[in-house]
Design a protein around this motif. Sequence first.
Motif, PDB file in Angstrom:
ATOM      1  N   ASP A   1       3.487   0.200 -46.321  1.00 34.01           N
ATOM      2  CA  ASP A   1       3.993  -0.406 -45.091  1.00 34.01           C
ATOM      3  C   ASP A   1       3.397  -1.806 -44.957  1.00 34.01           C
ATOM      4  O   ASP A   1       2.170  -1.971 -45.005  1.00 34.01           O
ATOM      5  N   LEU A   2       4.245  -2.806 -44.769  1.00 38.59           N
ATOM      6  CA  LEU A   2       3.797  -4.197 -44.744  1.00 38.59           C
ATOM      7  C   LEU A   2       2.764  -4.445 -43.646  1.00 38.59           C
ATOM      8  O   LEU A   2       1.763  -5.121 -43.886  1.00 38.59           O
ATOM      9  N   LYS A   3       2.990  -3.915 -42.457  1.00 34.64           N
ATOM     10  CA  LYS A   3       2.037  -4.133 -41.365  1.00 34.64           C
ATOM     11  C   LYS A   3       0.662  -3.583 -41.706  1.00 34.64           C
ATOM     12  O   LYS A   3      -0.354  -4.252 -41.498  1.00 34.64           O
ATOM     13  N   ASN A   4       0.613  -2.374 -42.233  1.00 34.08           N
ATOM     14  CA  ASN A   4      -0.673  -1.777 -42.617  1.00 34.08           C
ATOM     15  C   ASN A   4      -1.346  -2.586 -43.721  1.00 34.08           C
ATOM     16  O   ASN A   4      -2.556  -2.813 -43.688  1.00 34.08           O
ATOM     17  N   LEU A   5      -0.558  -2.997 -44.694  1.00 33.04           N
ATOM     18  CA  LEU A   5      -1.097  -3.778 -45.810  1.00 33.04           C
ATOM     19  C   LEU A   5      -1.697  -5.089 -45.312  1.00 33.04           C
ATOM     20  O   LEU A   5      -2.842  -5.424 -45.632  1.00 33.04           O
ATOM     21  N   LEU A   6      -0.929  -5.828 -44.526  1.00 32.38           N
ATOM     22  CA  LEU A   6      -1.408  -7.129 -44.051  1.00 32.38           C
ATOM     23  C   LEU A   6      -2.605  -6.984 -43.115  1.00 32.38           C
ATOM     24  O   LEU A   6      -3.552  -7.767 -43.195  1.00 32.38           O
ATOM     25  N   PHE A   7      -2.593  -5.984 -42.242  1.00 26.24           N
ATOM     26  CA  PHE A   7      -3.733  -5.776 -41.345  1.00 26.24           C
ATOM     27  C   PHE A   7      -4.989  -5.441 -42.152  1.00 26.24           C
ATOM     28  O   PHE A   7      -6.056  -6.012 -41.921  1.00 26.24           O
ATOM     29  N   THR A   8      -4.848  -4.539 -43.111  1.00 23.74           N
ATOM     30  CA  THR A   8      -5.993  -4.142 -43.944  1.00 23.74           C
ATOM     31  C   THR A   8      -6.490  -5.321 -44.769  1.00 23.74           C
ATOM     32  O   THR A   8      -7.692  -5.592 -44.832  1.00 23.74           O
ATOM     33  N   PHE A   9      -5.555  -6.038 -45.404  1.00 25.30           N
ATOM     34  CA  PHE A   9      -5.960  -7.170 -46.232  1.00 25.30           C
ATOM     35  C   PHE A   9      -6.630  -8.258 -45.402  1.00 25.30           C
ATOM     36  O   PHE A   9      -7.670  -8.781 -45.792  1.00 25.30           O
ATOM     37  N   MET A  10      -6.013  -8.608 -44.271  1.00 25.77           N
ATOM     38  CA  MET A  10      -6.587  -9.682 -43.446  1.00 25.77           C
ATOM     39  C   MET A  10      -7.973  -9.296 -42.941  1.00 25.77           C
ATOM     40  O   MET A  10      -8.871 -10.147 -42.892  1.00 25.77           O
ATOM     41  N   SER A  11      -8.172  -8.034 -42.599  1.00 25.69           N
ATOM     42  CA  SER A  11      -9.508  -7.578 -42.188  1.00 25.69           C
ATOM     43  C   SER A  11     -10.506  -7.787 -43.317  1.00 25.69           C
ATOM     44  O   SER A  11     -11.610  -8.293 -43.102  1.00 25.69           O
ATOM     45  N   ALA A  12     -10.102  -7.407 -44.531  1.00 26.28           N
ATOM     46  CA  ALA A  12     -10.994  -7.539 -45.688  1.00 26.28           C
ATOM     47  C   ALA A  12     -11.267  -9.001 -46.017  1.00 26.28           C
ATOM     48  O   ALA A  12     -12.421  -9.384 -46.273  1.00 26.28           O
ATOM     49  N   ILE A  13     -10.246  -9.849 -46.005  1.00 27.98           N
ATOM     50  CA  ILE A  13     -10.446 -11.249 -46.396  1.00 27.98           C
ATOM     51  C   ILE A  13     -11.254 -11.997 -45.342  1.00 27.98           C
ATOM     52  O   ILE A  13     -12.032 -12.902 -45.668  1.00 27.98           O
ATOM     53  N   ILE A  14     -11.131 -11.617 -44.083  1.00 27.32           N
ATOM     54  CA  ILE A  14     -11.959 -12.227 -43.033  1.00 27.32           C
ATOM     55  C   ILE A  14     -13.421 -11.867 -43.258  1.00 27.32           C
ATOM     56  O   ILE A  14     -14.303 -12.717 -43.100  1.00 27.32           O
ATOM     57  N   ILE A  15     -13.675 -10.641 -43.670  1.00 29.69           N
ATOM     58  CA  ILE A  15     -15.059 -10.235 -43.981  1.00 29.69           C
ATOM     59  C   ILE A  15     -15.588 -11.049 -45.157  1.00 29.69           C
ATOM     60  O   ILE A  15     -16.730 -11.537 -45.130  1.00 29.69           O
ATOM     61  N   VAL A  16     -14.768 -11.216 -46.194  1.00 30.94           N
ATOM     62  CA  VAL A  16     -15.195 -12.003 -47.366  1.00 30.94           C
ATOM     63  C   VAL A  16     -15.467 -13.455 -46.962  1.00 30.94           C
ATOM     64  O   VAL A  16     -16.490 -14.033 -47.355  1.00 30.94           O
ATOM     65  N   GLU A  17     -14.572 -14.040 -46.183  1.00 33.39           N
ATOM     66  CA  GLU A  17     -14.775 -15.423 -45.726  1.00 33.39           C
ATOM     67  C   GLU A  17     -16.048 -15.529 -44.880  1.00 33.39           C
ATOM     68  O   GLU A  17     -16.798 -16.499 -44.999  1.00 33.39           O
ATOM     69  N   ALA A  18     -16.289 -14.531 -44.036  1.00 26.81           N
ATOM     70  CA  ALA A  18     -17.506 -14.528 -43.213  1.00 26.81           C
ATOM     71  C   ALA A  18     -18.749 -14.423 -44.095  1.00 26.81           C
ATOM     72  O   ALA A  18     -19.751 -15.108 -43.844  1.00 26.81           O
TER      73      ALA A  18
ATOM     74  N   VAL B   1      -0.433 -12.065 -50.799  1.00 30.88           N
ATOM     75  CA  VAL B   1      -0.265 -10.615 -50.685  1.00 30.88           C
ATOM     76  C   VAL B   1       1.174 -10.290 -50.268  1.00 30.88           C
ATOM     77  O   VAL B   1       1.795  -9.373 -50.806  1.00 30.88           O
ATOM     78  N   TYR B   2       1.703 -11.058 -49.334  1.00 29.85           N
ATOM     79  CA  TYR B   2       3.085 -10.848 -48.890  1.00 29.85           C
ATOM     80  C   TYR B   2       4.063 -11.035 -50.060  1.00 29.85           C
ATOM     81  O   TYR B   2       4.971 -10.223 -50.259  1.00 29.85           O
ATOM     82  N   LEU B   3       3.871 -12.094 -50.844  1.00 33.73           N
ATOM     83  CA  LEU B   3       4.729 -12.309 -52.018  1.00 33.73           C
ATOM     84  C   LEU B   3       4.605 -11.132 -52.991  1.00 33.73           C
ATOM     85  O   LEU B   3       5.609 -10.678 -53.560  1.00 33.73           O
ATOM     86  N   GLY B   4       3.383 -10.646 -53.173  1.00 34.04           N
ATOM     87  CA  GLY B   4       3.169  -9.487 -54.036  1.00 34.04           C
ATOM     88  C   GLY B   4       3.885  -8.257 -53.512  1.00 34.04           C
ATOM     89  O   GLY B   4       4.487  -7.493 -54.280  1.00 34.04           O
ATOM     90  N   TRP B   5       3.858  -8.056 -52.197  1.00 37.27           N
ATOM     91  CA  TRP B   5       4.549  -6.922 -51.580  1.00 37.27           C
ATOM     92  C   TRP B   5       6.054  -7.027 -51.824  1.00 37.27           C
ATOM     93  O   TRP B   5       6.707  -6.030 -52.163  1.00 37.27           O
ATOM     94  N   LEU B   6       6.601  -8.244 -51.675  1.00 41.84           N
ATOM     95  CA  LEU B   6       8.034  -8.450 -51.947  1.00 41.84           C
ATOM     96  C   LEU B   6       8.356  -8.157 -53.414  1.00 41.84           C
ATOM     97  O   LEU B   6       9.366  -7.507 -53.723  1.00 41.84           O
TER      98      LEU B   6
END
Length: 137
Positions: free
Chosen positions: A82-99, A121-126
């Motif tokens: 599911d795109l929403k779950n993927l993007l939410f999970t990924f953005m949470s992880a990448i924000i942690i990495v950036e932090a 990630v979105y392009l990969g999902w497509l």
Amino acid sequence: MLKKFYKILIIPYTLFLLYLMFLGMGRFQYDDNILRIEPILSTIKFIEGTISWKDIIIIVLGNIIMFIPFGFLGWVLPQLKDLKNLLFTFMSAIIIVEALQYFTRMGIFEVDDIILNTFGVYLGWLMCRQIERKLAI
């Protein structure tokens, strides 16, 4: 077969990316914590201030292309199809990495990186959806 290959490679690929984000590509520890929160503007300033097209391609396109494989995470974790779950999970992880880059001073917390990585990630999902349709997997 393709899914099995992906499942085998995604963990070492993730570790490789983390290495690049913290230690690779000439990384060094900054004297100060740096935070760039102006979306798009910092990337435009980077492009304007960079003489080498190679650097622009490596940094800007790299931030997109290198994250395309994470669009296929639904093959490993079905809830991430599911795109929403993927993007939410990924953005949470990448924000942690950036932090972590910010707090360790081994990089810069950049909103543009989050945006570009998430676009990858979105392009990969497509791409994943296209492959699944064409190969009926």
